[in-house]
Scaffold this motif. Structure first.
Motif, PDB file in Angstrom:
ATOM      1  N   SER A 108      13.064   1.415  -2.155  1.00 41.06           N
ATOM      2  CA  SER A 108      14.499   1.684  -2.361  1.00 41.06           C
ATOM      3  C   SER A 108      14.791   2.701  -3.472  1.00 41.06           C
ATOM      4  O   SER A 108      15.661   3.560  -3.289  1.00 41.06           O
ATOM      5  CB  SER A 108      15.254   0.382  -2.616  1.00 41.06           C
ATOM      6  N   PRO A 109      14.104   2.663  -4.614  1.00 40.80           N
ATOM      7  CA  PRO A 109      14.381   3.693  -5.628  1.00 40.80           C
ATOM      8  C   PRO A 109      14.105   5.112  -5.121  1.00 40.80           C
ATOM      9  O   PRO A 109      14.822   6.051  -5.466  1.00 40.80           O
ATOM     10  CB  PRO A 109      13.454   3.326  -6.783  1.00 40.80           C
ATOM     11  N   SER A 110      13.089   5.268  -4.274  1.00 42.32           N
ATOM     12  CA  SER A 110      12.797   6.590  -3.687  1.00 42.32           C
ATOM     13  C   SER A 110      13.922   7.026  -2.756  1.00 42.32           C
ATOM     14  O   SER A 110      14.318   8.187  -2.746  1.00 42.32           O
ATOM     15  CB  SER A 110      11.482   6.552  -2.907  1.00 42.32           C
ATOM     16  N   ILE A 111      14.433   6.085  -1.972  1.00 40.21           N
ATOM     17  CA  ILE A 111      15.539   6.391  -1.067  1.00 40.21           C
ATOM     18  C   ILE A 111      16.768   6.773  -1.877  1.00 40.21           C
ATOM     19  O   ILE A 111      17.465   7.740  -1.552  1.00 40.21           O
ATOM     20  CB  ILE A 111      15.832   5.188  -0.135  1.00 40.21           C
ATOM     21  N   ASP A 112      17.022   6.038  -2.948  1.00 42.20           N
ATOM     22  CA  ASP A 112      18.163   6.344  -3.815  1.00 42.20           C
ATOM     23  C   ASP A 112      18.011   7.738  -4.415  1.00 42.20           C
ATOM     24  O   ASP A 112      18.972   8.505  -4.490  1.00 42.20           O
ATOM     25  CB  ASP A 112      18.281   5.281  -4.916  1.00 42.20           C
ATOM     26  N   TRP A 113      16.800   8.095  -4.806  1.00 41.52           N
ATOM     27  CA  TRP A 113      16.521   9.428  -5.362  1.00 41.52           C
ATOM     28  C   TRP A 113      16.697  10.506  -4.293  1.00 41.52           C
ATOM     29  O   TRP A 113      17.299  11.548  -4.545  1.00 41.52           O
ATOM     30  CB  TRP A 113      15.102   9.443  -5.930  1.00 41.52           C
ATOM     31  N   LEU A 114      16.210  10.254  -3.068  1.00 42.04           N
ATOM     32  CA  LEU A 114      16.338  11.223  -1.982  1.00 42.04           C
ATOM     33  C   LEU A 114      17.790  11.404  -1.545  1.00 42.04           C
ATOM     34  O   LEU A 114      18.155  12.445  -1.001  1.00 42.04           O
ATOM     35  CB  LEU A 114      15.497  10.806  -0.775  1.00 42.04           C
ATOM     36  N   ASP A 115      18.617  10.381  -1.768  1.00 45.56           N
ATOM     37  CA  ASP A 115      20.022  10.425  -1.366  1.00 45.56           C
ATOM     38  C   ASP A 115      20.755  11.613  -1.989  1.00 45.56           C
ATOM     39  O   ASP A 115      21.689  12.123  -1.404  1.00 45.56           O
ATOM     40  CB  ASP A 115      20.708   9.108  -1.749  1.00 45.56           C
ATOM     41  N   GLY A 116      20.324  12.087  -3.109  1.00 47.78           N
ATOM     42  CA  GLY A 116      20.953  13.261  -3.713  1.00 47.78           C
ATOM     43  C   GLY A 116      20.535  14.560  -3.054  1.00 47.78           C
ATOM     44  O   GLY A 116      21.174  15.598  -3.238  1.00 47.78           O
ATOM     45  N   THR A 117      19.447  14.524  -2.273  1.00 42.83           N
ATOM     46  CA  THR A 117      18.895  15.725  -1.651  1.00 42.83           C
ATOM     47  C   THR A 117      19.105  15.757  -0.143  1.00 42.83           C
ATOM     48  O   THR A 117      19.395  16.805   0.421  1.00 42.83           O
ATOM     49  CB  THR A 117      17.374  15.791  -1.934  1.00 42.83           C
ATOM     50  N   LEU A 118      18.937  14.616   0.502  1.00 42.01           N
ATOM     51  CA  LEU A 118      19.040  14.506   1.955  1.00 42.01           C
ATOM     52  C   LEU A 118      20.203  13.592   2.318  1.00 42.01           C
ATOM     53  O   LEU A 118      20.580  12.721   1.533  1.00 42.01           O
ATOM     54  CB  LEU A 118      17.754  13.898   2.532  1.00 42.01           C
ATOM     55  N   PRO A 119      20.751  13.739   3.538  1.00 38.21           N
ATOM     56  CA  PRO A 119      21.756  12.778   3.977  1.00 38.21           C
ATOM     57  C   PRO A 119      21.086  11.431   4.273  1.00 38.21           C
ATOM     58  O   PRO A 119      20.118  11.368   5.033  1.00 38.21           O
ATOM     59  CB  PRO A 119      22.342  13.409   5.239  1.00 38.21           C
TER      60      PRO A 119
END
Length: 175
Positions: free
Chosen positions: A85-96
């Motif tokens: 989940s922290p990786s997904i949260d981090w990717l959320d700023g870059t990818l939809p």
């Protein structure tokens, strides 16, 4: 007394072994992804009304029309999800990114959990597991890449950001 001589390192042999090992790992990972995605529906996803925890309507077909969309299935009770989940949260700023929380208590409990963890990603609460069932998701965490309303890549279990990014960019190029 003579000093022992050191054997020269065989760099070519090491490089060849490392390459074979990496290719073997890649084959195993692709086979595991294929096995876990057997229940994933082919073709267009059903267009059902989806709402975030904040009550915002979500249209996955529209969100995935111009570029791929990362859809992350997770749960507050999942033992592996706190690693992904922290990786997904981090990717959320870059990818939809849109996430789907499976059977994670009431909306209030889920909101409190997300706040405690510091997650800011958009979340649909699948309190009954019906959405996961429609998508054929039987394990958490799971990541689907959706393009034009269709699942074009899927993986389940622990996934690191590079694996998600590779799947995302492959979907961008191929679909």
């Amino acid at each position: 007394m003579s000093t022992p001589t050191k054997e020269p390192t065989n760099w070519r042999g090491l490089a060849r072994s490392a390459t074979i090992y990496l290719l073997l790992m890649l084959v195993v990972l692709v086979a595991v992804d294929w096995w876990r995605s057997r229940a994933i529906p082919e073709g267009q996803l059903p267009q059902v009304p989806l709402y975030t925890l904040t009550g915002e309507a979500i249209d996955l077909h529209a969100l995935s029309a111009d570029k791929p969309l990362v859809v992350y299935f997770w749960a507050s009770w999942c033992p592996v999800c706190p690693s992904v989940s922290p990786s997904i949260d981090w990717l959320d700023g870059t990818l939809p990114v849109v996430t789907v929380a499976l059977r994670s208590g009431s909306d209030e409990q889920l909101s409190r959990y997300m706040q405690q963890k510091g997650y800011g990603f958009t979340t649909i609460h699948d309190s009954t597991g019906q959405l996961a069932q429609q998508w054929g998701v039987g394990i958490t965490p799971a990541v689907a890449i959706v393009k034009n309303g269709e699942i074009v890549a899927f993986t389940a279990g622990f996934t690191a950001p590079p694996g998600i990014l590779v799947r995302y960019y492959m979907a961008s190029l191929l679909h």
